[in-house]
Motif scaffolding. Sequence first.
Motif, short mmCIF file in Angstrom:
data_model
loop_
_atom_site.label_atom_id
_atom_site.label_comp_id
_atom_site.label_asym_id
_atom_site.label_seq_id
_atom_site.Cartn_x
_atom_site.Cartn_y
_atom_site.Cartn_z
N SER A 222 19.28 27.48 35.54
CA SER A 222 19.05 26.76 34.30
C SER A 222 19.62 25.35 34.37
N PHE A 229 22.34 32.82 35.30
CA PHE A 229 20.95 33.15 35.02
C PHE A 229 20.02 32.38 35.95
N HIS A 230 18.93 33.03 36.34
CA HIS A 230 17.93 32.37 37.19
C HIS A 230 16.53 32.70 36.68
N TYR A 231 15.63 31.74 36.87
CA TYR A 231 14.23 31.95 36.50
C TYR A 231 13.37 31.92 37.76
N ARG A 436 16.61 27.09 24.59
CA ARG A 436 16.00 27.84 25.69
C ARG A 436 15.48 26.81 26.68
N LEU A 440 15.22 30.50 30.16
CA LEU A 440 16.52 31.16 30.12
C LEU A 440 17.27 30.75 28.85
#
Length: 831
Positions: A222, A229-231, A436, A440
């Motif tokens: 992010s 967190f990872h996308y 957001r 994420l």
Amino acid sequence: MTPPRKLASLLAIGIALGCVHAQPSSIVQESISAAIAEAASDPYNVDYTSLVNVFIGTDNYGDVCPGASIPFGMVKFSTDLTGYAPAGYVTDPTQKIRGLSPMHDSGTGSSLGTYGNFEIMPLLCPGGFETCTVRLDDRERYRKNNTDEAYPGYFAQTMNNDIKMEATSTRRAGLERFTFPPGSKPYFVLDLANDLPESFAGGSLNIDPEMGRITIGGYWGSSFGPGAFHYQAFACYDLLNGGNQTLDEYGVWTGETYGLDYWGDAKGLGETHLNLSIDLIGDVYQSGALFSYEGQPEEITIRVGISFVSVEQACSNAESEVGGATFEEIMAQSKALWNEQLSKVQIDFARTEPNITELLYSSLYRASLTPNNATDETQGVFANTTHFYFDSLYCSWDTFRTFYPLLALHSPVEFAQIVDTYIDSYLKRGWMPDCRANNLPGWTQGGSSADVIVGHFAMTYHDEAAALGIDLEQLYAAMIQDGEVNPPEWNIQGRQTNVYKQYGYVPFAVLDTASTGRMTREGSRTLEYAYEDFAIRQVALLLNKTDDVATYTNRSYFYKNVWDATVESDGFTGFAQKRYPNGTFYYTDPIDCSPADPNPNRECSLQDDNIVGFYESSSWEYSYFAPHDMASLVDMMGGNTTFIDRLDHFFNASYFNVGNEPSFNTPINYHYANSPTRSVDQVHNTVFSYFDITPAGLPGNDDQAAMATVLTWHLLGLYPVPGTTEMLVLSPFLPTYTVYNSYLGVNTTITVANFDPRSVQETIPAGVAAYVKSVTINGEMQTSRCHFDFYDVFRVGGEVVIEVTADKESVDDCGASVPYSLSTGGFDTVR
């Protein structure tokens, strides 16, 4: 916010380093000026995209992306430059191009940068494949002097090796076009691992030489949220242009600063696959593809699709949205979409000052650039959702004040789709997002500002909500969840509502056994929570939730609980302060974190050592924040005369920080002390002191078009009270304009009687008409010249006449009523 840079200093640095300058081409402004003149002579055949300057905000830390996009497009093609460049592009002539990429956000304060995935860089490699400069440090190049060009739906740059890069886009795909010097062989390096914040967490790349296709997928972090967190993101690059181009060499490469050969990279000619994890030891490990074309073609076109679902969907997006269309055809489609969006506001071009025309349409453009419509591109808990899905919402705290109320004027369909996104987050994650980014959860800033956003939709479009796909009971349930239930961690969603309800304010240094979050911003969070409670109260009133109306009316007054009447600053008494659980106030000097703060190193944002108690603002500024109950604030500050003197001092002492959202309402606050002419004067000063049509024309980052939309409201001569249908009346900078709402099927024309173009400057000259004398709506003169209701104007359409006069003293009052306040009986009904 980072302090503005000094352009002159940067130019001096550039000259000292022997760099070429790379400001936008002079052709950009010349063409805009010509288009404005043409619109004045032929107002029935206007290309609205030609009025937009996409480079406004690309300097002075405006963080605007000038890349090719469509309204709310998921794709934004732009080059990525070195240095501080969160949106990829900056005008700074000392910085170099590192590649062209399809994914960016615009106007964010994320200092690490956001997206920049899948960079491609055209190269000249006279020594062949093995000598190509593939790593970022090796391939970076300066731009040619004054060659940057961009317009809605189109972006172009030329490097100092005479390679020109162009791009145009659809929602999830687009075309990149590269023009090489005659007699050269085109090479390209395409990244797997690089992105702007250096957040790669593993992925793979595959080359299909027969199909002429490269597919990429991986995980990244992010830009404004927890690093844990990872996308996922995916890209599909089609290289053959429908068979009109032929690949020659192809292969893969890896690179790092140390550990490889002399060049710092290793190349595999003929290799077609990379499958790499994150480099856990911490080095920046780069990788990607390298390929060339047969012969010496001067022009190469590459089709690009992206997806957050899979490489297959990325390729499908390119095939369905671009197909075999030419660059010019896609550019024309993008332009048509922008014209449709921008033409929702139409003006008298012949009688409007050219700089106001350019400011207005450039702002309206940025106000439809984000958030990014990623519907059908969902992952994680949102995978396969049947709701609309918009990404890059960061942050609701930035946008609830002016962005969404502007969207309500002319784009209820898009507004409803974004509201649907907020509700879906409640359904899938338990709470609506405040921020957001990159699909994420991002950092919460003021609390649950989404309550005000969805509340504003409910207030303005409750009759159409069902037809627009919004269940108002579900919307209300999402608001109640924010107001009543703590999330496990309110750093990323919701509020610290348990202790807020217990104490009547967010206490400093409190034991909270129910949830986790950074224990800062207690003063500003209390003020924001109270306003969010007011938004819930309004929807409760709409839906006849009688008990909830009483509860949230009471809680909307909690802002008073952080008011310390004993604090003095510059001779004025009473300021918001954070407070211990035992009721004792923690003293903060009200000027701390203002532009006049003597300590330039003081932390004022999300840092754990922000002890001031306020977010991105000072107590001087935040003490004015109670838009739903300004009458009480006027009384708490000593009555109308003292309130006016205090506001005057606030601006004269340079405590006003126009670059941050808590400042947005302060220039108009004179209305509440029955002195609307001072609001008019201060808005004029704000517009001309802090905004202009240059790349440095924003007072800080655009904040997802928060700056664009506050400026738009100022130019229109109106200001919204978010979460309500109340609108404050000022003095338009345009002689007339019409707002088109195709969904409602109504048009609203606002005309300024006695408009004088000499008023359109920082200080209104004596004897020039600019101050509101009367407001007439569809033939009926209003009893107040300071406010009206959205329902009486923009719901029904028709004609509004704002009559202005030069006799300032005679109209320095609101008439029958100042704008509404909760404590004086305002907002007791909904329309």
